[in-house]
Motif scaffolding. Structure first.
Motif, mmCIF file in Angstrom:
data_model
loop_
_atom_site.group_PDB
_atom_site.id
_atom_site.type_symbol
_atom_site.label_atom_id
_atom_site.label_comp_id
_atom_site.label_asym_id
_atom_site.label_seq_id
_atom_site.Cartn_x
_atom_site.Cartn_y
_atom_site.Cartn_z
ATOM 1 N N SER A 7 0.822 -1.202 0.000
ATOM 2 C CA SER A 7 0.000 0.000 0.000
ATOM 3 C C SER A 7 0.860 1.258 0.000
ATOM 4 C CB SER A 7 -0.927 -0.013 1.224
ATOM 5 O OG SER A 7 -1.665 1.196 1.307
ATOM 6 N N ILE A 8 1.934 1.243 0.767
ATOM 7 C CA ILE A 8 2.830 2.406 0.833
ATOM 8 C C ILE A 8 3.546 2.614 -0.496
ATOM 9 C CG2 ILE A 8 4.909 3.317 1.931
ATOM 10 C CD1 ILE A 8 4.016 1.858 4.489
ATOM 11 N N LEU A 9 4.086 1.556 -1.065
ATOM 12 C CA LEU A 9 4.868 1.669 -2.297
ATOM 13 C C LEU A 9 4.004 1.957 -3.523
ATOM 14 C CD1 LEU A 9 7.468 -1.220 -1.860
ATOM 15 C CD2 LEU A 9 7.736 1.223 -1.370
ATOM 16 N N SER A 10 2.708 1.731 -3.438
ATOM 17 C CA SER A 10 1.819 2.009 -4.568
ATOM 18 C C SER A 10 1.091 3.335 -4.428
ATOM 19 C CB SER A 10 0.792 0.872 -4.719
ATOM 20 O OG SER A 10 -0.028 0.780 -3.558
ATOM 21 N N ASP A 11 1.432 4.118 -3.426
ATOM 22 C CA ASP A 11 0.769 5.410 -3.192
ATOM 23 C C ASP A 11 1.389 6.459 -4.111
ATOM 24 O OD1 ASP A 11 -0.431 7.693 -2.284
ATOM 25 O OD2 ASP A 11 -0.152 7.242 -0.158
ATOM 26 N N SER A 12 0.756 6.667 -5.242
ATOM 27 C CA SER A 12 1.299 7.617 -6.223
ATOM 28 C C SER A 12 1.207 9.060 -5.751
ATOM 29 C CB SER A 12 0.559 7.463 -7.557
ATOM 30 O OG SER A 12 -0.839 7.683 -7.382
ATOM 31 N N ILE A 13 0.252 9.354 -4.868
ATOM 32 C CA ILE A 13 0.118 10.723 -4.350
ATOM 33 C C ILE A 13 1.262 11.048 -3.403
ATOM 34 C CG2 ILE A 13 -1.345 12.279 -3.006
ATOM 35 C CD1 ILE A 13 -3.758 10.772 -4.032
ATOM 36 N N ALA A 14 1.654 10.083 -2.570
ATOM 37 C CA ALA A 14 2.728 10.329 -1.600
ATOM 38 C C ALA A 14 4.081 10.496 -2.276
ATOM 39 C CB ALA A 14 2.778 9.179 -0.599
ATOM 40 N N ALA A 30 3.150 -1.243 -7.042
ATOM 41 C CA ALA A 30 4.122 -0.866 -6.013
ATOM 42 C C ALA A 30 5.496 -0.810 -6.658
ATOM 43 C CB ALA A 30 4.099 -1.877 -4.874
ATOM 44 N N VAL A 31 6.279 0.204 -6.303
ATOM 45 C CA VAL A 31 7.578 0.384 -6.954
ATOM 46 C C VAL A 31 8.557 1.035 -5.995
ATOM 47 C CG1 VAL A 31 6.811 2.573 -7.938
ATOM 48 C CG2 VAL A 31 8.761 1.381 -8.953
ATOM 49 N N LYS A 32 9.829 0.646 -6.130
ATOM 50 C CA LYS A 32 10.910 1.210 -5.307
ATOM 51 C C LYS A 32 12.140 1.395 -6.169
ATOM 52 C CE LYS A 32 12.885 2.544 -1.479
ATOM 53 N NZ LYS A 32 13.971 3.231 -2.222
ATOM 54 N N THR A 33 12.752 2.577 -6.080
ATOM 55 C CA THR A 33 13.987 2.865 -6.806
ATOM 56 C C THR A 33 15.176 2.800 -5.862
ATOM 57 O OG1 THR A 33 13.841 5.239 -6.432
ATOM 58 C CG2 THR A 33 12.728 4.369 -8.382
ATOM 59 N N GLY A 34 16.372 2.720 -6.422
ATOM 60 C CA GLY A 34 17.585 2.688 -5.614
ATOM 61 C C GLY A 34 18.789 3.146 -6.406
#
Length: 204
Positions: A7-14, A30-34
């Motif tokens: 839910s956190i990683l898919s929050d496009s507004i945040a 859901a997505v995470k960069t590094g």
């Protein structure tokens, strides 16, 4: 717990203030960069309920890249791959399990919102982690009698010297005999003349 992370990683507004729409798909994901500090590695990993794709970019000789971050180098590749593989599949959403609670919270402080307003949104919580304070209750403002005022003293403050005014001398009364003597002195002994007898002056 896995659902809360998704839910956190898919929050496009945040993530919009940092990434804009660079990580947004045509469906929830859901997505995470590094990015490593020396820019030798840049990556983006993201997923939907049925698909996971990870993208890594870097030089073959493991030399640093020219300040290429994961959101700039790997994210566009990840986004294109995800859209291509999901183009003919139904839209899926991350569904909360039965033990996850949904509560309205305020945007500015995350406290519980008692009523639905434009400044509140729905958030998910594990049991026992729901905010206990409300952001819609009126603030308690102390009355003047509840405010304790403590005088503040200045340390090592030198006292201001007081100036005692000099008393103005009051005129003293001259005796009549002294006045008479001074008048006779002026009459009987003017400058350049001999002093005359007092009886002579009075008998004139």
């Amino acid at each position: 717990m896995l659902f809360l992370i998704s839910s956190i990683l898919s929050d496009s507004i945040a993530r919009a203030p940092t990434f804009g729409n660079a990580l947004n798909l045509s469906r929830p994901a859901a997505v995470k960069t590094g990015t490593t500090e020396d820019f030798k590695d840049a990556l983006t990993i993201g997923y939907t309920p049925s698909l996971v794709i990870g993208v890594w970019i870097g030089n073959n000789d493991y030399t640093p890249m020219d300040s290429v971050a994961g959101s700039l180098g790997a994210a566009p590749i990840w986004r294109q791959l995800m859209e291509n593989f999901l183009s003919r599949t139904p839209v899926e959403r991350f569904l909360p399990p039965a033990n996850i609670l949904r509560v309205m919270v305020c945007k500015d402080n995350g406290l519980r919102a008692e009523t639905a307003t434009s400044s509140a949104y729905m958030e998910f919580f594990l049991p026992g982690t729901i905010p206990t304070k409300s952001c819609t209750n009126p603030l308690s403002i102390p009355t003047p009698t509840e405010i304790e005022v403590t005088p503040t003293s200045i340390p090592n403050e030198e006292p201001i010297p007081t100036v005692t005014p000099t008393p103005t001398p009051t005129p003293t009364e001259i005796p009549r005999e002294e006045i008479r003597r001074r008048i006779l002195e002026q009459l009987t002994h003017p400058p350049g003349q001999e002093k005359k007898n007092e009886d002579q002056i009075l008998n004139r």
